[in-house]
Every structure is written in structure tokens, then in C-alpha cells.
Design a protein around this motif. Structure first.
Motif, PDB file in Angstrom:
ATOM      1  N   ARG A  49       0.945   7.413   0.725  1.00  0.00           N
ATOM      2  CA  ARG A  49      -0.148   8.399   0.769  1.00  0.00           C
ATOM      3  C   ARG A  49      -1.416   7.758   1.320  1.00  0.00           C
ATOM      4  O   ARG A  49      -2.081   8.316   2.192  1.00  0.00           O
ATOM      5  CB  ARG A  49      -0.403   8.962  -0.629  1.00  0.00           C
ATOM      6  N   SER A  50      -1.732   6.560   0.853  1.00  0.00           N
ATOM      7  CA  SER A  50      -2.923   5.852   1.338  1.00  0.00           C
ATOM      8  C   SER A  50      -2.772   5.465   2.807  1.00  0.00           C
ATOM      9  O   SER A  50      -3.724   5.564   3.586  1.00  0.00           O
ATOM     10  CB  SER A  50      -3.182   4.609   0.496  1.00  0.00           C
ATOM     11  N   LEU A  51      -1.575   5.032   3.193  1.00  0.00           N
ATOM     12  CA  LEU A  51      -1.340   4.691   4.594  1.00  0.00           C
ATOM     13  C   LEU A  51      -1.480   5.915   5.494  1.00  0.00           C
ATOM     14  O   LEU A  51      -2.003   5.823   6.603  1.00  0.00           O
ATOM     15  CB  LEU A  51       0.035   4.054   4.776  1.00  0.00           C
ATOM     16  N   ALA A  52      -1.032   7.067   5.001  1.00  0.00           N
ATOM     17  CA  ALA A  52      -1.163   8.303   5.775  1.00  0.00           C
ATOM     18  C   ALA A  52      -2.639   8.682   5.923  1.00  0.00           C
ATOM     19  O   ALA A  52      -3.071   9.111   7.005  1.00  0.00           O
ATOM     20  CB  ALA A  52      -0.389   9.436   5.101  1.00  0.00           C
ATOM     21  N   VAL A  80       0.858  -1.186   0.000  1.00  0.00           N
ATOM     22  CA  VAL A  80       0.000   0.000   0.000  1.00  0.00           C
ATOM     23  C   VAL A  80       0.897   1.240   0.000  1.00  0.00           C
ATOM     24  O   VAL A  80       1.844   1.326   0.784  1.00  0.00           O
ATOM     25  CB  VAL A  80      -0.941   0.002   1.225  1.00  0.00           C
ATOM     26  N   ASP A  81       0.596   2.187  -0.885  1.00  0.00           N
ATOM     27  CA  ASP A  81       1.459   3.366  -0.998  1.00  0.00           C
ATOM     28  C   ASP A  81       1.368   4.241   0.255  1.00  0.00           C
ATOM     29  O   ASP A  81       0.386   4.200   0.996  1.00  0.00           O
ATOM     30  CB  ASP A  81       1.100   4.175  -2.257  1.00  0.00           C
TER      31      ASP A  81
END
Length: 156
Positions: free
Chosen positions: A25-28, A22-23
Motif C-alpha cells: 500500500r505504501s509502495l503504491a 515496505v508494505d
């Protein structure tokens, strides 16, 4: 909250290699959502002032009742306790007096309800999700896992 809860279930949380893909940005964004629905302090961050969340208001009442004495030293009435309880009740009454002109959007309602209706029996659904999780990422033998971790970290 439902999405965060779903993504934090054991069958999903155990998918380490999937989570690694998962990238950032998505994790953030996910972390920000987790913070927004954090249950600490009676969901303080989840209670925006403009949206009435009656359940959290009701949950506050036992803390007010049990967390403060009825009387202060000298036999005085703890008026602050009763004032706080009255504020919560008044907030609920004020929210209930407000009309909310919400309209059902059938496409959205169906989009949400259809998948939920497929998994009505909780235990069977839970077991099915665990099976799917193991299919996606089978358990690694400990020696294979150790070799993979050493390789990924650059030791081998």
C-alpha cells in the motif's frame, strides 16, 4: 516533490532489503506520488489548474520560443507562437494579481526547517547520508548476495 526526491537519492535507493519490507500500500502511494511529480512534458501532471507554479510556466517559454518558427512559409507571422507565449505571460500576470491569504503555522514551519538546518553543507550531508546508509545495510559480498537471492527465489 522534496519527499520523492529525498527517497530517490542513492543512499536511500540502495537500501534494497529495507525497500522490500515496505508494505504494498505504501509502495503504491509512493508510486502515485512519483507519477504526480514526473518531470516529463514540463511537469504536466504537477501543474494543477488552481495552483500557480510560476517556475514551470517560465520553463515553458523557451520551448515556445525555440520550438516554433517566427515566420511561416510565405513570410507570414506565426501568430500561434506569439499567442501561446502571451497566454503564458497572461497566466502569470493573473496569478500575481490574486492575493493568497496564506498564514504561517509555526509548528509546521519549525517541523520542516529544523531537520533541514542540521544539514546545511551539502557535500558533508551527502557523505554522512551515504555512511548512514551503509551502516543500515552494509554492502554484501557477491557470493553472499547470490546465495541470498537464490534462497529467496526458492532455488536453494
Amino acid at each position: 516533490m522534496a519527499i520523492i526526491s529525498g527517497l530517490n537519492t542513492p543512499p536511500i535507493r540502495r537500501l534494497k532489503r529495507t525497500w522490500e519490507r515496505v508494505d504494498q500500500r505504501s509502495l503504491a502511494q509512493f508510486a502515485a506520488c512519483e507519477t504526480a511529480v514526473d518531470s516529463s512534458k514540463s511537469f504536466a501532471r504537477y501543474r494543477p489548474p488552481c495552483v500557480p507554479l510560476i517556475r514551470t510556466s517560465i520553463d515553458i517559454q523557451p520551448f515556445i520560443q525555440d520550438g516554433s518558427p517566427d515566420a511561416l512559409p510565405g513570410g507570414l507571422v506565426n501568430s500561434r507562437k506569439h499567442q501561446k507565449a502571451a497566454e503564458v505571460v497572461n497566466d502569470i500576470k493573473r496569478w500575481q494579481a490574486q492575493p493568497f491569504n496564506l498564514q504561517v503555522v509555526p509548528q509546521i514551519q519549525n517541523y520542516i526547517e529544523e531537520p533541514l538546518n542540521r544539514f546545511k553543507e551539502t557535500k558533508a550531508s551527502s557523505e554522512r547520508f551515504w555512511e548512514l546508509s551503509l551502516q543500515r545495510e552494509p554492502r554484501e559480498r557477491e557470493d553472499v548476495k547470490m546465495a541470498r537471492l537464490l534462497t529467496e527465489s526458492g532455488f536453494i
